[in-house]
Design a protein around this motif. Structure first.
Motif, PDB file in Angstrom:
ATOM      1  N   GLY A   1       1.084   7.676   5.097  1.00  0.00           N
ATOM      2  CA  GLY A   1       1.949   8.790   5.462  1.00  0.00           C
ATOM      3  C   GLY A   1       1.211   9.814   6.293  1.00  0.00           C
ATOM      4  N   THR A   2       1.650  11.046   6.184  1.00  0.00           N
ATOM      5  CA  THR A   2       1.081  12.149   6.951  1.00  0.00           C
ATOM      6  C   THR A   2       0.453  13.157   5.991  1.00  0.00           C
ATOM      7  N   VAL A   3      -0.734  13.653   6.334  1.00  0.00           N
ATOM      8  CA  VAL A   3      -1.382  14.645   5.476  1.00  0.00           C
ATOM      9  C   VAL A   3      -0.542  15.914   5.420  1.00  0.00           C
ATOM     10  N   ALA A   4      -0.675  16.630   4.334  1.00  0.00           N
ATOM     11  CA  ALA A   4       0.143  17.819   4.118  1.00  0.00           C
ATOM     12  C   ALA A   4      -0.247  18.967   5.049  1.00  0.00           C
ATOM     13  N   ASP A   5      -1.505  19.037   5.452  1.00  0.00           N
ATOM     14  CA  ASP A   5      -1.977  20.140   6.298  1.00  0.00           C
ATOM     15  C   ASP A   5      -1.356  20.033   7.690  1.00  0.00           C
ATOM     16  N   THR A   6      -0.713  21.103   8.146  1.00  0.00           N
ATOM     17  CA  THR A   6      -0.022  21.075   9.442  1.00  0.00           C
ATOM     18  C   THR A   6      -0.977  21.221  10.624  1.00  0.00           C
TER      19      THR A   6
ATOM     20  N   LEU B   1       0.812  -1.213   0.000  1.00  0.00           N
ATOM     21  CA  LEU B   1       0.000   0.000   0.000  1.00  0.00           C
ATOM     22  C   LEU B   1       0.849   1.268   0.000  1.00  0.00           C
ATOM     23  N   SER B   2       2.162   1.125  -0.072  1.00  0.00           N
ATOM     24  CA  SER B   2       3.047   2.293   0.007  1.00  0.00           C
ATOM     25  C   SER B   2       2.849   3.268  -1.153  1.00  0.00           C
ATOM     26  N   LYS B   3       2.300   2.806  -2.248  1.00  0.00           N
ATOM     27  CA  LYS B   3       2.048   3.701  -3.377  1.00  0.00           C
ATOM     28  C   LYS B   3       0.924   4.697  -3.063  1.00  0.00           C
ATOM     29  N   LEU B   4       0.229   4.488  -1.960  1.00  0.00           N
ATOM     30  CA  LEU B   4      -0.839   5.387  -1.546  1.00  0.00           C
ATOM     31  C   LEU B   4      -0.317   6.468  -0.601  1.00  0.00           C
ATOM     32  N   SER B   5       0.985   6.750  -0.663  1.00  0.00           N
ATOM     33  CA  SER B   5       1.622   7.737   0.210  1.00  0.00           C
ATOM     34  C   SER B   5       1.605   9.119  -0.425  1.00  0.00           C
ATOM     35  N   ARG B   6       0.426   9.672  -0.469  1.00  0.00           N
ATOM     36  CA  ARG B   6       0.299  11.075  -0.883  1.00  0.00           C
ATOM     37  C   ARG B   6      -0.965  11.628  -0.265  1.00  0.00           C
ATOM     38  N   SER B   7      -0.947  12.920  -0.006  1.00  0.00           N
ATOM     39  CA  SER B   7      -2.073  13.577   0.640  1.00  0.00           C
ATOM     40  C   SER B   7      -3.187  13.820  -0.375  1.00  0.00           C
TER      41      SER B   7
ATOM     42  N   SER C   1      -0.818  13.172  11.319  1.00  0.00           N
ATOM     43  CA  SER C   1      -2.122  12.557  11.085  1.00  0.00           C
ATOM     44  C   SER C   1      -2.207  11.926   9.703  1.00  0.00           C
ATOM     45  N   ALA C   2      -2.814  10.732   9.652  1.00  0.00           N
ATOM     46  CA  ALA C   2      -3.091  10.079   8.373  1.00  0.00           C
ATOM     47  C   ALA C   2      -4.469  10.467   7.861  1.00  0.00           C
ATOM     48  N   VAL C   3      -5.372  10.812   8.786  1.00  0.00           N
ATOM     49  CA  VAL C   3      -6.724  11.241   8.443  1.00  0.00           C
ATOM     50  C   VAL C   3      -7.004  12.504   9.245  1.00  0.00           C
ATOM     51  N   CYS C   4      -7.315  13.585   8.544  1.00  0.00           N
ATOM     52  CA  CYS C   4      -7.486  14.879   9.195  1.00  0.00           C
ATOM     53  C   CYS C   4      -8.762  15.544   8.702  1.00  0.00           C
ATOM     54  N   LEU C   5      -9.558  16.045   9.644  1.00  0.00           N
ATOM     55  CA  LEU C   5     -10.767  16.796   9.318  1.00  0.00           C
ATOM     56  C   LEU C   5     -10.486  18.261   9.584  1.00  0.00           C
ATOM     57  N   ILE C   6     -10.604  19.081   8.542  1.00  0.00           N
ATOM     58  CA  ILE C   6     -10.421  20.526   8.685  1.00  0.00           C
ATOM     59  C   ILE C   6     -11.805  21.153   8.667  1.00  0.00           C
TER      60      ILE C   6
END
Length: 114
Positions: free
Chosen positions: A61-66, A41-47, A71-76
């Motif tokens: 990975g980690t979402v781009a939003d700081t 699943l490493s190919k899914l490493s993008r925000s 966080s892998a899943v982030c609600l803004i």
């Protein structure tokens, strides 16, 4: 049936009772012994922003939003970020009956009271 000899019949079939299934994971790779396959699943490493929602995800990975550190899943929402799971605390599993790879994140923010 493999063969019959006099009054002896020899049968052979694969069964997980004899060769139990082992599931191992390392990072974003899950190996299932009975399938002789590794899910990578490493190919899914993008925000990615989930269409029609305020969620950002990065499966491996980690979402781009700081606003959601590690966080892998982030609600803004309303300018604030809520983490639904830390990318460094992730487990992978495989459910044979459903033919499903499960990914579970831990270490997210506590649920708001209310």
């Amino acid at each position: 049936m493999i063969r019959a000899q006099d009054c002896m019949y020899l049968f052979e079939w694969a069964t997980p009772v004899v060769c139990p299934e082992t599931i191992t994971s390392q990072g974003c790779n899950l190996t299932v012994s009975q399938l002789r396959y590794t899910f990578d699943l490493s190919k899914l490493s993008r925000s990615v922003k989930v269409p029609g929602s305020d969620f950002n995800i990065n499966v491996c990975g980690t979402v781009a939003d700081t606003k959601c550190k590690d966080s892998a899943v982030c609600l803004i929402s309303e300018g604030l970020g809520t983490s639904y799971g830390n990318s460094k605390i992730m487990t992978l599993d495989y459910k044979r009956e459903e033919q499903t790879v499960l990914m579970q994140y831990s270490g997210g923010d506590t649920c708001p009271e209310g």
